[in-house]
Write a protein that holds these residues in place. Structure first.
Motif, PDB file in Angstrom:
ATOM      1  N   LEU A  36      -4.372  -1.397   5.695  1.00 51.15           N
ATOM      2  CA  LEU A  36      -4.741  -1.817   4.339  1.00 51.15           C
ATOM      3  C   LEU A  36      -3.712  -2.769   3.760  1.00 51.15           C
ATOM      4  O   LEU A  36      -4.058  -3.724   3.054  1.00 51.15           O
ATOM      5  CB  LEU A  36      -4.918  -0.588   3.442  1.00 51.15           C
TER       6      LEU A  36
ATOM      7  N   ALA B  33      -3.503   3.846   8.462  1.00 59.21           N
ATOM      8  CA  ALA B  33      -4.469   3.338   7.483  1.00 59.21           C
ATOM      9  C   ALA B  33      -3.734   2.557   6.398  1.00 59.21           C
ATOM     10  O   ALA B  33      -4.189   1.496   5.964  1.00 59.21           O
ATOM     11  CB  ALA B  33      -5.268   4.492   6.877  1.00 59.21           C
TER      12      ALA B  33
ATOM     13  N   ARG C 255      -8.170  -6.092   0.306  1.00 63.27           N
ATOM     14  CA  ARG C 255      -9.574  -5.745   0.114  1.00 63.27           C
ATOM     15  C   ARG C 255     -10.458  -6.601   1.014  1.00 63.27           C
ATOM     16  O   ARG C 255     -10.394  -7.824   0.982  1.00 63.27           O
ATOM     17  CB  ARG C 255      -9.982  -5.937  -1.356  1.00 63.27           C
TER      18      ARG C 255
ATOM     19  N   SER D 290       0.847  -1.182   0.000  1.00 65.78           N
ATOM     20  CA  SER D 290       0.000   0.000   0.000  1.00 65.78           C
ATOM     21  C   SER D 290       0.889   1.241   0.000  1.00 65.78           C
ATOM     22  O   SER D 290       2.082   1.149   0.307  1.00 65.78           O
ATOM     23  CB  SER D 290      -0.946   0.031   1.206  1.00 65.78           C
TER      24      SER D 290
ATOM     25  N   TRP E  48     -11.930   1.948   1.601  1.00 71.14           N
ATOM     26  CA  TRP E  48     -11.161   1.631   0.390  1.00 71.14           C
ATOM     27  C   TRP E  48     -11.725   0.391  -0.282  1.00 71.14           C
ATOM     28  O   TRP E  48     -11.839   0.327  -1.510  1.00 71.14           O
ATOM     29  CB  TRP E  48      -9.678   1.434   0.717  1.00 71.14           C
ATOM     30  N   SER E  49     -12.089  -0.595   0.504  1.00 74.75           N
ATOM     31  CA  SER E  49     -12.612  -1.835  -0.068  1.00 74.75           C
ATOM     32  C   SER E  49     -13.901  -1.560  -0.838  1.00 74.75           C
ATOM     33  O   SER E  49     -14.120  -2.109  -1.919  1.00 74.75           O
ATOM     34  CB  SER E  49     -12.875  -2.861   1.045  1.00 74.75           C
TER      35      SER E  49
ATOM     36  N   ALA F 174      -9.965   1.289   5.820  1.00 76.81           N
ATOM     37  CA  ALA F 174      -9.819   0.012   5.103  1.00 76.81           C
ATOM     38  C   ALA F 174     -11.167  -0.418   4.530  1.00 76.81           C
ATOM     39  O   ALA F 174     -11.249  -0.895   3.394  1.00 76.81           O
ATOM     40  CB  ALA F 174      -9.263  -1.054   6.042  1.00 76.81           C
TER      41      ALA F 174
ATOM     42  N   TRP G 154      -4.417  -6.116   5.411  1.00 75.22           N
ATOM     43  CA  TRP G 154      -5.723  -6.728   5.176  1.00 75.22           C
ATOM     44  C   TRP G 154      -6.099  -6.839   3.708  1.00 75.22           C
ATOM     45  O   TRP G 154      -6.884  -7.697   3.341  1.00 75.22           O
ATOM     46  CB  TRP G 154      -6.815  -5.918   5.906  1.00 75.22           C
TER      47      TRP G 154
END
Lengths: 720, 720
Positions: free
Chosen positions: A294, A290, A299, A212, A461-462, A458, A297
């Motif tokens: 991300l 963040a 998506r 990321s 973003w997903s 997160a 994790w």
């Protein structure tokens, strides 16, 4: 096939040009090589030759005698113009320029930077800077960075820092270190005379170690390239988290003093983030955390958050924070509830957030069993447990280790992402490191406040990644246009009615919209009282009469509107009165006639307008009409084009959206029908091309399924 | 004259009752005594006598043989009922109860706790707990705390932690330690069977070492005592910062599961904070940091914040954070600007926030000179500089020390509060400690994100302290009533028209309001069409007719309202139609007549309602009428009574407040006139006393200076 910037950012040979022991920059850059364990070639260039920091130096670039991957130029700004040709002659294609005194410092500096840019282009040199601190490639242990680095904890590094400010990049790297977060890259782009954030993001999309990107932006200098790079990142499933300054008025003033660059309209940048799948944060800490969450994790599936702690009070704080951050904490399904009730004796009905209670201190397996149950809950996208890894004192460290080993075991088995976080933000101590390394626990000492916000980003973003992905497949084409940016930031506009087919007047605009599939009120422009009466009879209802003139945008103010008129005599009188009033108020106005249309039942009035942002091109704004948009500025904004999903989301963003649900006798608005019309208006504006400055529909009336444009207005660039 | 709780919280002798080596609680409490350097007396009581942890133990409380200031009771919950009389017999007047299993655990536990409370009262024992961890008096080095403490950095401690959750108190103390923040006290009150947060706050108001209080609350158990204690703190200039859980729906659910106590309506608690001068935060970190900044700064004068940093990007982040937190960054006055321009060569026009630029790294005096100029700026209440004290590496530590020494020197000279903060939140390292101790610099490593929020709370508290102070002097009395709390949380209500003089119907309520100085529309209730016509003629305008019945609260729904009626025939017809419609819709309704009043020009409609909160008593809510209050819940809430200033602030809180400024032909509302009416409505509700459940004026019409109640409604407790 390697990326064009691979030699720059993964150098196996580096030259320090202008190296001198007196310079703190030289000393820091030199020390950093051994701090990180760089094992490539190093060349030092000093006009006097001799030795620098115990290493032999050559006196000219030519004397290096072989091509070098990257040259760090520590020479005065004026000397740079001579240095670039020398680099080129020596076969050096990548250069980093530290010096300040360019575009950030006024007109002369801008001129100098522009010459630097041309020269670099002419000589085929990729230039990082000027006014930057360089970059660090932690993965291949290659730092070209001019302030002191500290070695980073050797662990699985996943995030890259990209920053227009070198000083803030350094501060972010310190924060990452205190949090035990590893970096793959840190790149400072400075004034971006050559390589900008767009190119760096594009490079990092291809870097397998970088999961990321944490991006600090003062301004976007190349909007189309930036959009393309972020789009690529989104398609590659690589999250970009951005902290962009300029959200407040004061900041805009300060940014102009500081960078001399245009801080684009902040709401437009929010729309840019949404379109290209970036998530935006507001602090350096949030940016790093963040990006790290991300990176760990990736998506997330759809769903909310499951939360576990040993303290009821903490559960409640976390739940309040989640509500503020827009993170849902779904109630437990019956199965999970039953499983937890069996695992937790004397507990009553388990909830989310789950308070495992201090009982876990007597029986550490309770926490592990609870995590197992929570991570199987299908309503959750992810699970967060709160327990401080490193608060152990000698007296309770054994117990704490048991608890954390249990968490680690549950995490290893878990079918959805889980993370252990501390109660408050705290240092990643040696003890933390030891316990994490021993147990393999996935832990961040970020505290609940930052932790919940990072989780919210997160989840955001997903969702964006899903949206961006689905628009791509839906349209069978990229969901973003190539951004076409006008020559200058300001355009003069014209209202003249040149016979070029461009809709200008209300009548022309509404007719154009009708042809583009936007429902328009069945009004007719008439030029006599007799015709007014005839059309009113044809409509068979009470009518509204309005003046039609390209020179009278605000009709009400000149008495140019009469509503709810019935009966032939009244219609005829209204026609004459409107005409007389308009002629008196604006004597030079070209008057095309008077529009006669039906009165409509009670409904909601909306405002829909498109504009052309100088940097990002056409955007669309939707708001509820009247006081909402005029006094409260309650609007939603997107880059064009928009999809039906976008339009529905825009309506959902309006603070006053409740009025769409029907109110005091007004029927509920069919949101799907309304959204389709908004999409059609946006498409109609795009179809008019770049010379269109603005297309406004005000009001767009909505009542149940009937959506109708009542009035429209177009503004054109005079040059077109 | 010492405080009644002085012996409890500053003990010179302590007894551990139920002390045993097997217990982690005993071991921790014992170790804590030497960790803090307790030098008073200690007695251990163990039924078997002998030795505990190397100290002789007596087998009964009576065997101690002398009175003891405080006893820590580590005995099972059932045994407590026997222990309290023994304490009393031994002359021990203060006890701390660790055990859980009381009110937090269900009906049986509540019953047990109630017996504990009575017993303690009967024996004159001040009881802390049950279900608590004890307390720590850091100032006199007296800990009675049952989990391991770490020694705190020996420096000027200023803040006290008071928490209903012991576990969270411990976590806050760790965070304070990581931030280099010293504590005076840490008190965990648990279930508050005896001593509650109110009594602890009252005690700390008198403690000279404690300059501010950080309070974690799950629920307020004794509202009047809490209000009194907070009021005393406010009057003493001692800030109370509170983190109270329960701001989200989910939290309310979880809190009930956890504490079994009533989590009061969260908006009412906001009003409580405002009334009694507390500032509210949302995280444990914010709680500690806001308390520390307030402890260092005390009450600030009016003004905004001055900001300085060496990085332009950081200035901009800080400015964005300040805008979000509602902190103003005033522009520099000409004098300050000129002084800075002279101090900072090649700088152009100085701004706030002030970017001193990296030039300060070449000439460290620039930062000091800038701080001198900024701290003389009269527009600022305080100044914050951003520079990380402990980011020095060996290469740049000398420079950093110079910079920090300069900041410290400027801080020492400054005529307004100043603070140095780090870029991001970070540990207060040994290096920080050494540099701070050497230079005397006032520093917090809290980062800009938390730092700006803490400053915002300090400014907010200072403003509240001024408001609370001024209402006190203005009324010549305490600005808060004694809270009178109804016997039960729920009251049944009645609508019957018992002949008790209580206003119930619209007519009675409006007549009552008129007598209390609230302007009321000149409507008259008539009982015949002739009288309706007569009154309409007397008004000499278009009229509105409305049914008047105590049994018909929602008139519009039964056709009980007709607006804009003119002409004798129409008025007479409207009268009959309304009466017939109401009789048909609600056949049993007692109908008092039809009200005939004047139609009014366009205006803004508001909703004003009072309610009785079961915990905090009468409150008042103001909102814009119609969609604003019904669909958007856009309201402001205060405890009653309110002042004119309160009422103006309430209007200013409304999201839709822009409509008060006049809109599309509606004249701007005279806010002072409107606020006076709102105050009068609040006073009128209070004058009706405790049996009044609710008084609603809906709508209150406002148009220019004309403010008029158009409709009113009262609801009474049936018991009254």
């Amino acid at each position: 096939m390697s990326h064009p910037l691979a030699a720059l950012f993964s150098p196996r040979s580096i030259a320090f040009v202008g190296a001198t022991e007196r310079s703190v920059w030289t000393r820091a850059a030199f020390a950093n090589l051994s701090t990180l364990g760089y094992d490539g070639k190093l060349f030092l260039v000093n006009r006097k030759g001799g030795e620098v920091l115990g290493h032999p130096a050559v006196s000219t670039i030519a004397a290096i005698g072989e091509p070098v991957d990257v040259a760090l130029l520590m020479v005065p700004s004026e000397a740079l113009l001579e240095t670039l040709p020398e680099l080129s002659a020596a076969g050096i294609r990548n250069a980093i320029v530290l010096s300040a005194g360019f575009a950030e410092s006024g007109a002369a500096g801008r001129e100098l930077q522009s010459r630097l840019t041309s020269l670099a282009r002419d000589h085929g040199i990729s230039l990082l800077g000027p006014n930057c601190l360089g970059f660090v490639n932690y993965t291949s242990k290659a730092p070209v960075w001019t302030v002191s680095l500290r070695p980073q904890r050797a662990r699985d590094a996943k995030i890259a820092i990209v920053s227009q400010s070198g000083a803030l990049a350094a501060q972010m790297s310190y924060f990452a270190q205190w949090q035990g977060i590893g970096l793959t890259y840190m790149v400072s782009t400075g004034n971006e005379a050559g390589v900008g954030v767009a190119q760096v993001i594009d490079y990092l999309v291809d870097d397998p170690a970088t999961r990321s990107i944490a991006l600090f932006l003062e301004s976007v200098r190349d909007a189309p390239a930036f959009a393309r790079a972020c789009w690529r990142a989104s398609q590659a499933g690589k999250p970009v988290v951005v902290l962009k300054i300029g959200s407040s008025e004061v900041t805009v003033r300060s940014a102009q003093a500081h960078t001399g660059s245009l801080v684009g309209n902040d709401r437009v940048f929010d729309a840019v983030c949404r379109r290209f799948g970036l998530v935006r944060v507001t602090s350096l800490e949030d940016l790093i955390l963040a990006a790290e969450v991300l990176a760990r994790w990736g998506r997330l599936p759809e769903g909310g958050l499951g939360l576990i702690s040993l303290s009821g009070g903490l559960c409640e704080i976390a739940a309040d924070r989640a509500a503020d951050a827009g993170v849902s904490l779904p109630t437990l399904s019956l199965g999970t509830s039953a499983r937890l009730a069996a695992a937790l004796p004397n507990f009553g009905t388990p909830h989310n957030p789950l308070d495992v209670t201090g009982g876990a201190l007597l029986d550490p397996s309770l926490l592990e069993k609870s995590l197992d149950a929570m991570t199987d809950e299908s309503k959750f996208a992810a699970v967060v447990a709160v327990l401080d890894v490193a608060s152990a004192t000698s007296d309770d460290s054994k117990l704490l280790r048991q608890l954390i080993a249990g968490v680690a075991a549950a995490q290893a088995r878990a079918s959805r992402p889980t993370l252990l976080i501390s109660h408050t933000v705290r240092p990643f101590s040696e003890l933390s490191e030891e316990i994490v390394d021993t147990t393999g626990c996935d832990y961040l000492p970020c505290g609940v406040d930052y932790g919940i916000r990072a989780v919210a980003r997160a989840i955001e973003w997903s969702r964006l990644a899903r949206d961006v992905g689905s628009s791509a497949s839906g349209n069978g084409a990229l969901p973003w246009r190539e951004l076409s940016i006008p020559q200058s930031g300001r355009m003069s506009t014209e209202h003249s009615s040149a016979d070029d087919g461009r809709p200008r007047s209300e009548r022309e605009v509404l007719e154009y919209l009708r042809r583009r599939g936007v429902p328009v009120v069945p009004a007719k422009v008439v030029n006599s009282a007799d015709d007014a009466v005839r059309h009113a009879r044809a409509l068979g209802s009470s009518v509204a009469l309005k003046i039609v003139s390209p020179d009278i945008p605000h009709k009400t103010e000149v008495g140019g509107v009469m509503l709810d008129v019935t009966g032939d005599d009244n219609v005829a009188a209204a026609y004459e009165q409107i005409l007389a009033g308009a002629r008196k108020a604006v004597p030079q106005a070209r008057i095309e006639g008077v529009s006669v249309g039906p009165m409509r039942e009670a409904g909601v009035e909306l405002f829909v307008g498109t504009m052309r942002d100088p940097q990002w091109g056409p955007v669309i704004t939707v708001g509820l009409g009247g006081v909402w948009v005029e006094a409260l500025r309650d609007t939603s904004l997107r880059l064009l084009p928009i999809s039906q999903t976008d339009a529905l989301a825009m309506l959902d963003e309006l603070r006053g959206k409740a009025v769409l649900n029907g109110f005091r006798g007004t029927p509920a608005v069919d949101r799907n029908a309304l959204a389709s019309v908004i999409v059609a208006i946006g498409d109609a504006a795009l179809a008019l091309g770049a010379p269109l400055v603005s297309l406004e529909i005000n009001p767009l009336r909505a009542s149940g399924e009937r959506i109708e444009a009542l009035d429209g207005w177009a503004e054109w660039a005079s040059s077109g």
